[in-house]
Design an enzyme around this catalytic site. Structure first.
Site, PDB file in Angstrom:
ATOM      1  N   HIS A  31      19.632  33.522  94.349  1.00 42.43           N
ATOM      2  CA  HIS A  31      19.919  33.003  93.199  1.00 42.43           C
ATOM      3  C   HIS A  31      21.645  33.090  93.038  1.00 42.43           C
ATOM      4  O   HIS A  31      22.271  34.181  93.648  1.00 42.43           O
ATOM      5  CB  HIS A  31      19.390  33.459  91.824  1.00 42.43           C
ATOM      6  CG  HIS A  31      19.596  34.709  91.518  1.00 42.43           C
ATOM      7  ND1 HIS A  31      20.803  35.245  90.911  1.00 42.43           N
ATOM      8  CD2 HIS A  31      18.677  35.769  91.753  1.00 42.43           C
ATOM      9  CE1 HIS A  31      20.596  36.692  90.637  1.00 42.43           C
ATOM     10  NE2 HIS A  31      19.353  37.049  91.184  1.00 42.43           N
ATOM     11  N   ASP A  44      23.575  41.328  93.502  1.00 37.34           N
ATOM     12  CA  ASP A  44      22.503  40.654  92.881  1.00 37.34           C
ATOM     13  C   ASP A  44      23.041  39.150  92.073  1.00 37.34           C
ATOM     14  O   ASP A  44      23.665  39.394  91.276  1.00 37.34           O
ATOM     15  CB  ASP A  44      22.060  41.468  91.570  1.00 37.34           C
ATOM     16  CG  ASP A  44      20.819  40.859  90.870  1.00 37.34           C
ATOM     17  OD1 ASP A  44      20.231  39.856  91.418  1.00 37.34           O
ATOM     18  OD2 ASP A  44      20.446  41.481  89.615  1.00 37.34           O
ATOM     19  N   GLU A  75      18.675  32.279  87.325  1.00 39.84           N
ATOM     20  CA  GLU A  75      17.451  33.414  87.628  1.00 39.84           C
ATOM     21  C   GLU A  75      17.408  34.447  86.607  1.00 39.84           C
ATOM     22  O   GLU A  75      16.465  34.981  86.130  1.00 39.84           O
ATOM     23  CB  GLU A  75      17.662  34.082  88.968  1.00 39.84           C
ATOM     24  CG  GLU A  75      16.487  34.793  89.445  1.00 39.84           C
ATOM     25  CD  GLU A  75      16.490  36.517  89.030  1.00 39.84           C
ATOM     26  OE1 GLU A  75      15.430  36.887  88.982  1.00 39.84           O
ATOM     27  OE2 GLU A  75      17.715  36.551  88.694  1.00 39.84           O
ATOM     28  N   GLU A  76      18.707  34.868  86.317  1.00 43.22           N
ATOM     29  CA  GLU A  76      18.613  36.107  85.557  1.00 43.22           C
ATOM     30  C   GLU A  76      18.171  35.788  84.202  1.00 43.22           C
ATOM     31  O   GLU A  76      17.943  36.722  83.408  1.00 43.22           O
ATOM     32  CB  GLU A  76      20.259  36.555  85.281  1.00 43.22           C
ATOM     33  CG  GLU A  76      20.817  37.058  86.568  1.00 43.22           C
ATOM     34  CD  GLU A  76      20.131  38.374  87.166  1.00 43.22           C
ATOM     35  OE1 GLU A  76      19.332  39.006  86.419  1.00 43.22           O
ATOM     36  OE2 GLU A  76      20.486  38.910  88.139  1.00 43.22           O
ATOM     37  N   ASP A 120      16.129  39.095  96.829  1.00 41.68           N
ATOM     38  CA  ASP A 120      16.860  39.236  95.584  1.00 41.68           C
ATOM     39  C   ASP A 120      16.397  40.714  95.318  1.00 41.68           C
ATOM     40  O   ASP A 120      16.282  41.134  94.152  1.00 41.68           O
ATOM     41  CB  ASP A 120      16.107  38.317  94.256  1.00 41.68           C
ATOM     42  CG  ASP A 120      16.874  38.505  93.045  1.00 41.68           C
ATOM     43  OD1 ASP A 120      17.970  39.134  93.013  1.00 41.68           O
ATOM     44  OD2 ASP A 120      16.289  38.410  92.150  1.00 41.68           O
ATOM     45  N   HIS A 178      22.867  45.020  87.797  1.00 42.09           N
ATOM     46  CA  HIS A 178      23.466  44.427  86.572  1.00 42.09           C
ATOM     47  C   HIS A 178      24.218  45.277  85.999  1.00 42.09           C
ATOM     48  O   HIS A 178      24.474  45.608  84.519  1.00 42.09           O
ATOM     49  CB  HIS A 178      22.093  44.648  85.640  1.00 42.09           C
ATOM     50  CG  HIS A 178      21.041  43.570  85.900  1.00 42.09           C
ATOM     51  ND1 HIS A 178      20.038  43.185  85.218  1.00 42.09           N
ATOM     52  CD2 HIS A 178      21.046  42.535  87.105  1.00 42.09           C
ATOM     53  CE1 HIS A 178      19.407  42.350  85.607  1.00 42.09           C
ATOM     54  NE2 HIS A 178      19.777  42.163  86.910  1.00 42.09           N
TER      55      HIS A 178
END
Length: 472
Positions: free
Chosen positions: A290, A302, A336-337, A364, A434
């Site tokens: 993503h 990520d 995606e998140e 991912d 994140h």
């Protein structure tokens, strides 16, 4: 990110796989598993050529350098942002310039949330400015913020037992970290559970395997019929400190201020490119990552790494002049998140052709040195994948684990399509996940080379075999 518990694959297989019972193909006579094994073994030289090009040859470090250029130029790419749309347009141009086929953008609608200014200050038992990150889709506080006493709990069960104490307070969750899939429920559901017992806000201990006073953001979900309250993540260190304070009987008071806002859905795109199949062009092996990220760090790990080794897989195959029998389709997902929003709309658009999808792949979980491949599919398909992975002995990445699911490919897997994900160092991954630490500094070009080689060999061989992967 996917919410999964990772376990080793079983080593017991159906006896029929090695005893000559047939596997169905493309309409011709049924072939034995021994014949399938022999077919896969003949890809040994091709696998070595891909490995040599990716790991030792002219393509080494290419995925790393391509990724660095994008994330240094654009920065983080949150859903609904101008940065994300700039990255999509850059990637669309890059894929065209790379000479890939059928390069196009597929329009989708995605959420748009911005965190705004935010702060949390402990006022009692001492003054302490806390590091926080609002959680995705959270509402903000009133402009002046809110000040309230804190209730610290370690689980939802404890919250329920102490529900009368929670009304009018800020609930702080200090849940222990066991693994991501079981611990992330506190980030996703923490605000709802706190609101049910009358809390004014919730602060969640970051879901991370390691912390250097680093908050880790992520999506959270509200529930119809339950009041929406502001929610943010705090550091492991602050959560543990407040837990200790509470155990001593200290009164804890926090002033929380969050300017978070949700906006109308924004226009975005899934980015698609292909190498068209030579014999069965309507059949597809999908490789993906993503392109969106959270709004902190650079989104390099990520999921910039996953997106770029997926691009690199097609580049390596093209550089070697290979054209598989089936179409190799690269998809760079958007949003995606926020729960696979772009991927769900792709599935809705393409699910009529589900019988033509042989394998869906998503990277991912980082692109550090791979441990192997996670796979979900029938026992027969798993046996085939184990043979394919044996081609990667030159780089010692041959294991096939359980749980090939990923947020963006789960729609296909639940409908019966075999799925695969790359597995590597999850402790390292969730240390930076994140957070502001998700930058190019985390990435290792040599490890990305190996990850790209694995991704290219698996996708090419599965796309070029005479038969699709068998389903249940």
């Amino acid at each position: 990110m996917k919410f999964l518990l990772f376990v080793f694959a079983g080593v017991v297989h159906l006896l029929s796989l090695s005893s000559g019972r047939a596997i169905h193909g493309n309409g011709n006579r049924e072939r034995t598993f021994q014949e399938i094994k022999e077919e896969i073994a003949r890809y040994g030289d091709v696998a070595k050529a891909i490995i040599n090009l990716a790991v030792y040859g002219k393509a080494q470090n290419r995925s790393y350098e391509r990724l660095a250029l994008l994330v240094d130029t654009v920065g983080p790419r949150p859903s609904g942002s101008k940065n994300l749309e700039k990255a999509i347009q850059i990637m669309h141009q890059n894929l065209q310039e790379n000479g890939l086929e059928n390069v196009h953008l597929e329009p989708v609608k995605i959420p748009h949330w911005e965190r705004g200014e935010e702060s949390a200050v402990m006022l009692e038992p001492r003054n302490h400015k806390m590091a926080i990150l609002g959680l995705g889709s959270s509402i903000g506080t009133p402009p002046e913020g809110l000040t309230a006493e804190v209730l610290v709990v370690t689980s939802f069960d404890e919250l329920q037992r102490r529900a009368p104490e929670a009304r009018g307070k800020i609930v702080v969750y200090n849940q222990p970290y066991s693994n991501y899939s079981s611990t992330v429920q506190y980030r996703v559901q923490g605000a709802v559970e706190a609101a049910k017992v009358g809390a004014l806000a919730s602060l969640i201990r970051s879901v991370a395997s390691f912390s250097i006073y680093s908050p880790h953001t992520g999506i959270q979900e509200y529930q119809d019929g339950v009041p929406k309250i502001p929610t943010a993540c705090i550091t492991v260190e602050d959560a543990e400190m407040m837990s200790r304070m509470a155990s001593r009987g200290n009164r804890i008071v926090i002033h929380l201020k969050m300017g978070a806002r949700n906006y109308p859905d924004a226009d975005s795109f899934n980015t698609v490119a292909e190498i068209t199949g030579s014999k069965y062009p309507e059949q597809v092996v999908l490789v993906s990552g993503h392109l969106d990220s959270w709004d902190v760090g650079q989104g390099a790990m990520d999921d910039g790494g996953g997106a770029f080794i997926s691009w690199e897989a097609l580049s390596l195959i093209k550089d070697l002049g290979l054209r598989p029998k089936r179409t190799l389709r690269l998809v760079l997902w958007t949003a995606e998140e926020q729960g696979g929003i772009g991927a769900f709309q792709y599935y809705q658009l393409h699910k009529a052709n589900i019988s033509n999808y042989s394998l869906v792949m998503e990277s991912d979980l980082g692109t550090f040195l791979p441990s192997g491949l996670q796979f979900t599919g029938s026992a027969k398909a798993r046996a085939v994948m184990e043979e394919v992975m044996s081609l990667l002995r030159p780089i010692n990445v041959t294991q096939v684990f359980e749980a090939g699911e990923g947020t963006d490919i789960n729609f296909w897997i639940k409908a019966g399509v075999p799925g695969a994900s790359l597995l590597d160092d999850l402790y390292k991954y969730f240390s930076f996940h994140h957070s502001y630490g998700d930058t190019m500094t985390v990435m290792d070009p040599k490890q990305m080379n190996v990850a790209a080689a694995v991704w290219a060999v698996v996708s090419y061989v599965v796309a070029d075999m005479e038969e699709m992967l068998p389903r249940s």
